[in-house]
Design a protein around this motif. Structure first.
Motif, PDB file in Angstrom:
ATOM      1  N   ALA A 180       0.835  -1.208   0.000  1.00  0.00           N
ATOM      2  CA  ALA A 180       0.000   0.000   0.000  1.00  0.00           C
ATOM      3  C   ALA A 180       0.868   1.256   0.000  1.00  0.00           C
ATOM      4  N   GLU A 181       1.906   1.250   0.805  1.00  0.00           N
ATOM      5  CA  GLU A 181       2.782   2.425   0.855  1.00  0.00           C
ATOM      6  C   GLU A 181       3.590   2.582  -0.434  1.00  0.00           C
ATOM      7  N   LYS A 182       3.981   1.488  -1.028  1.00  0.00           N
ATOM      8  CA  LYS A 182       4.697   1.545  -2.305  1.00  0.00           C
ATOM      9  C   LYS A 182       3.812   2.158  -3.385  1.00  0.00           C
ATOM     10  N   ALA A 183       2.524   1.772  -3.384  1.00  0.00           N
ATOM     11  CA  ALA A 183       1.570   2.330  -4.343  1.00  0.00           C
ATOM     12  C   ALA A 183       1.368   3.817  -4.111  1.00  0.00           C
ATOM     13  N   LEU A 184       1.284   4.220  -2.838  1.00  0.00           N
ATOM     14  CA  LEU A 184       1.108   5.636  -2.516  1.00  0.00           C
ATOM     15  C   LEU A 184       2.305   6.456  -2.982  1.00  0.00           C
ATOM     16  N   ASP A 185       3.491   5.939  -2.754  1.00  0.00           N
ATOM     17  CA  ASP A 185       4.698   6.661  -3.149  1.00  0.00           C
ATOM     18  C   ASP A 185       4.736   6.869  -4.666  1.00  0.00           C
ATOM     19  N   LYS A 186       4.338   5.858  -5.409  1.00  0.00           N
ATOM     20  CA  LYS A 186       4.309   5.986  -6.871  1.00  0.00           C
ATOM     21  C   LYS A 186       3.258   6.997  -7.299  1.00  0.00           C
ATOM     22  N   LEU A 187       2.099   6.958  -6.647  1.00  0.00           N
ATOM     23  CA  LEU A 187       1.023   7.887  -6.988  1.00  0.00           C
ATOM     24  C   LEU A 187       1.438   9.331  -6.718  1.00  0.00           C
ATOM     25  N   TYR A 188       2.057   9.572  -5.569  1.00  0.00           N
ATOM     26  CA  TYR A 188       2.487  10.931  -5.223  1.00  0.00           C
ATOM     27  C   TYR A 188       3.397  11.512  -6.296  1.00  0.00           C
ATOM     28  N   GLY A 189       4.208  10.651  -6.897  1.00  0.00           N
ATOM     29  CA  GLY A 189       5.162  11.132  -7.890  1.00  0.00           C
ATOM     30  C   GLY A 189       4.543  11.536  -9.214  1.00  0.00           C
ATOM     31  N   GLU A 195     -10.075   8.617 -11.134  1.00  0.00           N
ATOM     32  CA  GLU A 195      -8.822   8.207 -11.772  1.00  0.00           C
ATOM     33  C   GLU A 195      -7.761   7.879 -10.735  1.00  0.00           C
ATOM     34  N   VAL A 196      -7.674   8.696  -9.701  1.00  0.00           N
ATOM     35  CA  VAL A 196      -6.662   8.490  -8.666  1.00  0.00           C
ATOM     36  C   VAL A 196      -6.950   7.211  -7.884  1.00  0.00           C
ATOM     37  N   ALA A 197      -8.222   6.987  -7.547  1.00  0.00           N
ATOM     38  CA  ALA A 197      -8.590   5.756  -6.838  1.00  0.00           C
ATOM     39  C   ALA A 197      -8.254   4.529  -7.674  1.00  0.00           C
ATOM     40  N   ALA A 198      -8.567   4.582  -8.962  1.00  0.00           N
ATOM     41  CA  ALA A 198      -8.286   3.456  -9.851  1.00  0.00           C
ATOM     42  C   ALA A 198      -6.792   3.205  -9.970  1.00  0.00           C
ATOM     43  N   ARG A 199      -6.027   4.287 -10.032  1.00  0.00           N
ATOM     44  CA  ARG A 199      -4.576   4.155 -10.164  1.00  0.00           C
ATOM     45  C   ARG A 199      -3.975   3.489  -8.919  1.00  0.00           C
ATOM     46  N   LEU A 200      -4.437   3.911  -7.745  1.00  0.00           N
ATOM     47  CA  LEU A 200      -3.950   3.300  -6.510  1.00  0.00           C
ATOM     48  C   LEU A 200      -4.237   1.803  -6.499  1.00  0.00           C
ATOM     49  N   GLU A 201      -5.449   1.431  -6.881  1.00  0.00           N
ATOM     50  CA  GLU A 201      -5.824   0.023  -6.869  1.00  0.00           C
ATOM     51  C   GLU A 201      -5.012  -0.774  -7.895  1.00  0.00           C
ATOM     52  N   TYR A 202      -4.767  -0.163  -9.048  1.00  0.00           N
ATOM     53  CA  TYR A 202      -3.953  -0.828 -10.062  1.00  0.00           C
ATOM     54  C   TYR A 202      -2.534  -1.063  -9.543  1.00  0.00           C
ATOM     55  N   TYR A 203      -1.941  -0.034  -8.947  1.00  0.00           N
ATOM     56  CA  TYR A 203      -0.566  -0.168  -8.452  1.00  0.00           C
ATOM     57  C   TYR A 203      -0.474  -1.236  -7.372  1.00  0.00           C
ATOM     58  N   MET A 204      -1.454  -1.294  -6.484  1.00  0.00           N
ATOM     59  CA  MET A 204      -1.407  -2.305  -5.432  1.00  0.00           C
ATOM     60  C   MET A 204      -1.433  -3.705  -6.040  1.00  0.00           C
ATOM     61  N   ARG A 205      -2.287  -3.905  -7.031  1.00  0.00           N
ATOM     62  CA  ARG A 205      -2.314  -5.194  -7.733  1.00  0.00           C
ATOM     63  C   ARG A 205      -0.981  -5.465  -8.428  1.00  0.00           C
ATOM     64  N   ALA A 206      -0.474  -4.457  -9.109  1.00  0.00           N
ATOM     65  CA  ALA A 206       0.779  -4.614  -9.855  1.00  0.00           C
ATOM     66  C   ALA A 206       1.949  -4.950  -8.938  1.00  0.00           C
ATOM     67  N   PHE A 207       1.896  -4.451  -7.707  1.00  0.00           N
ATOM     68  CA  PHE A 207       2.985  -4.691  -6.759  1.00  0.00           C
ATOM     69  C   PHE A 207       2.794  -5.981  -5.959  1.00  0.00           C
TER      70      PHE A 207
END
Length: 350
Positions: free
Chosen positions: A139-148, A158-170
């Protein structure tokens, strides 16, 4: 993970039947939408349908619980009847009226297994802790990527979807709950549903999200500013919420009640005249379910113990203006709080 005999010993019951998805998952470590777990002192059987049979057999290989295909729910009850069980433990609060009628038809005398589940699930094993820790890290890894990559014009959806995608991807297996992304005045609604509101300079951004690893949840909330605000009012309020969070994290101890833990944060806000804007509990247990025992709130008499996992999430909300919440998933270890989160909780201006 096989917790069937652990629960049976705690219950001192003749036999136990569990149908609820989350409780079945706790017993077996296998997640499915249909099934029954029957346990007595001789055997433990996971009855399911052909959709899950192969996966269940692989997942439960080498464990005490065997897997059988159930032709119907009735076939499960027929099997139990052959065992000549007189008193059957079931989670009473999960039993529906139609299910109660079935138990009555088969003339089972029932006893409640739910208190044993609540108690057992509230204290985590090392394996469970590892899953929660991994979910928090993702979750924190996804947040760090999103912040950037947050930019003006992004929508909450869009932001909610991106967070969920990153968590899955990680590496996450699923989200813990529906992701909250709230910009500007929408952040004053504690459980705002993301919409098409666009991000603008000077807006608060509240993100409440989490993911699952091995079926176990993480839960984190961060509130930041997207560019500096027109005045320092937001920053001053944020500092008080931060102080409330840290006071709770630093002073919660094993043996405290949920009420006492809540008071550690609420008292800090009360001194600033902000307690009336803190409209929810300080925290909740986290595990297979995103909300479990214990509860950290006004009046809660539960006792906090080592190896419990829960959230610390003070927040204040000013209707039509903004809201601020700061949340970590934490555990009690050696009597003190240890956070799973490593990201900075101080105010970030992106």
């Amino acid at each position: 993970m096989d917790n069937t005999k652990k629960l049976l010993r705690a219950l001192q019951a003749e036999a136990m039947l569990t149908e609820s998805c989350d409780l079945r998952a706790y017993l077996t470590g296998f997640f499915s939408s249909f099934g029954y777990v029957y346990t007595d002192w001789e055997e433990s059987v996971f009855f399911t349908d052909p959709r899950y049979a192969e996966g269940a057999k692989e997942a439960l290989k080498g464990q005490d619980t065997k897997v059988e295909i159930a032709k119907s729910a009735a076939s499960v009850f027929d099997y139990i009847k052959t065992k000549k069980v007189k008193k059957l433990a079931v989670p009473m609060e999960r039993v529906s009226v139609p299910e109660a009628a079935v138990y009555k038809k088969y003339k089972f005398k029932l006893t409640d297994s739910m208190p044993a589940f609540v108690e057992a699930m509230s204290v985590k094993t090392d394996e469970e802790m590892q899953n929660v820790a991994a979910a928090c890290e993702i979750a924190e890894k996804a947040l760090d990527k999103l912040y950037g990559e947050l930019k003006e014009g992004d929508t909450e959806n869009e932001v909610a979807a991106r967070l969920e995608y990153y968590m899955r991807a990680f590496g996450a297996g699923d989200r813990s709950f529906e992701t909250i992304a709230a910009f500007g005045k929408n952040s004053s609604v504690p459980h705002h549903a993301p919409d098409d509101t666009k991000l603008e300079k000077g807006m608060p951004v509240l993100l409440d999200f989490g993911c699952k690893v091995g079926g176990y949840c993480s839960d984190i909330t961060r509130t930041c500013l997207f560019g500096k605000s027109a005045d320092d009012h937001f920053a001053k309020i944020y500092a008080h919420v931060y102080d409330a969070h840290m006071n709770a994290a630093e002073h919660i101890r094993a043996g405290m009640s949920g009420h006492e833990a809540d008071a550690l944060a609420r008292g800090v806000l009360e001194k600033q005249g902000l307690d009336k804007f803190f409209t929810h509990s300080l925290g909740h247990g986290i595990g297979i379910n995103i909300h479990e025992y214990p509860t950290l709130r006004i009046g809660a008499d539960c006792t906090l113990k080592d190896d419990m996992v829960f959230s610390i999430e003070p927040g204040v909300y000013f209707e039509g203006e903004f809201g601020i919440r700061i949340e970590d998933s934490v555990r009690l270890k050696d009597g003190k709080v240890e956070s799973f989160m490593r990201s900075d909780k101080k105010l970030i201006i992106l």
